[in-house]
Design a protein around this motif. Structure first.
Motif, PDB file in Angstrom:
ATOM      1  N   LEU A 105      14.654  -8.863   2.551  1.00  0.00           N
ATOM      2  CA  LEU A 105      14.056  -8.380   3.794  1.00  0.00           C
ATOM      3  C   LEU A 105      13.337  -7.084   3.462  1.00  0.00           C
ATOM      4  CD1 LEU A 105      16.984  -8.786   6.339  1.00  0.00           C
ATOM      5  CD2 LEU A 105      14.971 -10.242   6.114  1.00  0.00           C
ATOM      6  N   ILE A 106      12.150  -6.926   3.997  1.00  0.00           N
ATOM      7  CA  ILE A 106      11.405  -5.682   3.861  1.00  0.00           C
ATOM      8  C   ILE A 106      11.168  -5.175   5.271  1.00  0.00           C
ATOM      9  CG2 ILE A 106       9.238  -4.626   3.129  1.00  0.00           C
ATOM     10  CD1 ILE A 106       9.069  -6.801   0.977  1.00  0.00           C
ATOM     11  N   TYR A 107      11.539  -3.918   5.497  1.00  0.00           N
ATOM     12  CA  TYR A 107      11.361  -3.384   6.841  1.00  0.00           C
ATOM     13  C   TYR A 107      11.124  -1.887   6.816  1.00  0.00           C
ATOM     14  CZ  TYR A 107      16.366  -2.273   6.372  1.00  0.00           C
ATOM     15  OH  TYR A 107      17.583  -1.808   5.932  1.00  0.00           O
ATOM     16  N   ALA A 108      10.416  -1.433   7.821  1.00  0.00           N
ATOM     17  CA  ALA A 108      10.220  -0.007   8.048  1.00  0.00           C
ATOM     18  C   ALA A 108      11.366   0.476   8.918  1.00  0.00           C
ATOM     19  CB  ALA A 108       8.892   0.237   8.745  1.00  0.00           C
ATOM     20  N   GLU A 109      11.809   1.678   8.659  1.00  0.00           N
ATOM     21  CA  GLU A 109      12.900   2.232   9.451  1.00  0.00           C
ATOM     22  C   GLU A 109      12.487   3.609   9.967  1.00  0.00           C
ATOM     23  OE1 GLU A 109      17.573   2.424   8.844  1.00  0.00           O
ATOM     24  OE2 GLU A 109      16.504   3.651   7.396  1.00  0.00           O
ATOM     25  N   LEU A 125       7.352   4.142  -9.396  1.00  0.00           N
ATOM     26  CA  LEU A 125       7.883   3.459  -8.215  1.00  0.00           C
ATOM     27  C   LEU A 125       7.742   1.943  -8.362  1.00  0.00           C
ATOM     28  CD1 LEU A 125       9.309   3.972  -5.592  1.00  0.00           C
ATOM     29  CD2 LEU A 125       7.102   4.318  -4.486  1.00  0.00           C
ATOM     30  N   TYR A 126       6.611   1.496  -8.880  1.00  0.00           N
ATOM     31  CA  TYR A 126       6.419   0.061  -9.139  1.00  0.00           C
ATOM     32  C   TYR A 126       7.526  -0.471 -10.050  1.00  0.00           C
ATOM     33  CZ  TYR A 126       4.719  -3.896 -11.887  1.00  0.00           C
ATOM     34  OH  TYR A 126       4.619  -5.086 -12.570  1.00  0.00           O
ATOM     35  N   GLU A 127       7.791   0.216 -11.155  1.00  0.00           N
ATOM     36  CA  GLU A 127       8.799  -0.245 -12.106  1.00  0.00           C
ATOM     37  C   GLU A 127      10.196  -0.228 -11.495  1.00  0.00           C
ATOM     38  OE1 GLU A 127       8.295   2.089 -15.669  1.00  0.00           O
ATOM     39  OE2 GLU A 127       6.347   1.166 -16.095  1.00  0.00           O
ATOM     40  N   ASP A 128      10.515   0.794 -10.711  1.00  0.00           N
ATOM     41  CA  ASP A 128      11.825   0.866 -10.059  1.00  0.00           C
ATOM     42  C   ASP A 128      12.020  -0.287  -9.077  1.00  0.00           C
ATOM     43  OD1 ASP A 128      12.428   3.173 -11.466  1.00  0.00           O
ATOM     44  OD2 ASP A 128      12.037   4.526  -9.776  1.00  0.00           O
ATOM     45  N   ILE A 129      11.013  -0.557  -8.269  1.00  0.00           N
ATOM     46  CA  ILE A 129      11.093  -1.645  -7.294  1.00  0.00           C
ATOM     47  C   ILE A 129      11.175  -2.997  -8.007  1.00  0.00           C
ATOM     48  CG2 ILE A 129       9.790  -2.878  -5.505  1.00  0.00           C
ATOM     49  CD1 ILE A 129       8.824  -0.090  -4.536  1.00  0.00           C
ATOM     50  N   ASN A 144       9.427   4.999  -0.108  1.00  0.00           N
ATOM     51  CA  ASN A 144       8.856   6.116   0.647  1.00  0.00           C
ATOM     52  C   ASN A 144       9.035   5.915   2.149  1.00  0.00           C
ATOM     53  OD1 ASN A 144       7.868   7.510  -1.626  1.00  0.00           O
ATOM     54  ND2 ASN A 144       6.123   6.122  -1.714  1.00  0.00           N
ATOM     55  N   TYR A 145       8.784   4.704   2.618  1.00  0.00           N
ATOM     56  CA  TYR A 145       8.891   4.405   4.043  1.00  0.00           C
ATOM     57  C   TYR A 145       9.637   3.106   4.302  1.00  0.00           C
ATOM     58  CZ  TYR A 145       7.525   3.648   8.910  1.00  0.00           C
ATOM     59  OH  TYR A 145       7.539   3.404  10.259  1.00  0.00           O
ATOM     60  N   ASN A 150       0.816  -1.216   0.000  1.00  0.00           N
ATOM     61  CA  ASN A 150       0.000   0.000   0.000  1.00  0.00           C
ATOM     62  C   ASN A 150       0.850   1.266   0.000  1.00  0.00           C
ATOM     63  OD1 ASN A 150      -2.518  -1.263  -0.087  1.00  0.00           O
ATOM     64  ND2 ASN A 150      -2.574  -1.497   2.127  1.00  0.00           N
ATOM     65  N   ASP A 151       1.958   1.251   0.722  1.00  0.00           N
ATOM     66  CA  ASP A 151       2.807   2.443   0.815  1.00  0.00           C
ATOM     67  C   ASP A 151       3.740   2.627  -0.377  1.00  0.00           C
ATOM     68  OD1 ASP A 151       1.684   3.099   3.226  1.00  0.00           O
ATOM     69  OD2 ASP A 151       3.391   2.468   4.441  1.00  0.00           O
TER      70      ASP A 151
END
Length: 98
Positions: free
Chosen positions: A52-56, A18-22, A39-40, A10-11
Motif C-alpha cells: 500500500l502506498i499512501y500519503a499521511e 532514497l531510490y536505493e533505500d526504497i 518524504n511524504y 515524483n516525491d
C-alpha cells in the motif's frame, strides 16, 4: 482523479540514496511486512508481494488522515520505480525482470 503512483514517484524517487533505500525495502526477503517512511508517502509492505502506498497528514492535535492510497503488486511497483529513476538519470538497480 489523483494519480497516486505518479505523485509518489515524483516525491519519493528524487535522489539515488532514497531510490536505493526504497528499492531495497520493497525487494527484501528479510522484511516480510512493515513500513517505509519517505518524504511524504508511506510504503506499507503487507506481505512479500503486496504493498500500500499512501500519503499521511498529521495535524497539530496529533490526529492523522490518509487522503488517498494505492494498492500495488511488487513487480509493478519495482518496474515503475526503475522506469522513473531511469528517466531522471539515476543509476538503476537491475533485476532479472527489468
Amino acid at each position: 482523479m489523483i494519480d497516486v503512483m505518479e505523485r509518489f514517484l515524483n516525491d519519493e524517487i528524487s535522489s539515488q540514496e532514497l531510490y536505493e533505500d526504497i528499492f531495497s525495502f520493497i525487494n527484501s526477503f528479510h522484511v516480510r511486512n512493515g513500513e517505509f517512511e519517505g518524504n511524504y508517502y508511506i510504503i506499507k509492505k503487507m506481505d512479500r508481494d503486496n504493498f500500500l502506498i499512501y500519503a499521511e497528514n498529521v495535524f497539530p492535535d496529533n490526529h492523522r488522515e490518509i487522503p488517498y492510497s494505492l494498492s500495488v503488486y511488487k513487480e509493478d511497483l519495482l518496474k515503475s520505480i526503475n522506469h522513473h529513476a531511469k528517466l531522471n538519470g539515476l543509476s538503476v538497480i537491475n533485476t532479472q525482470d527489468n
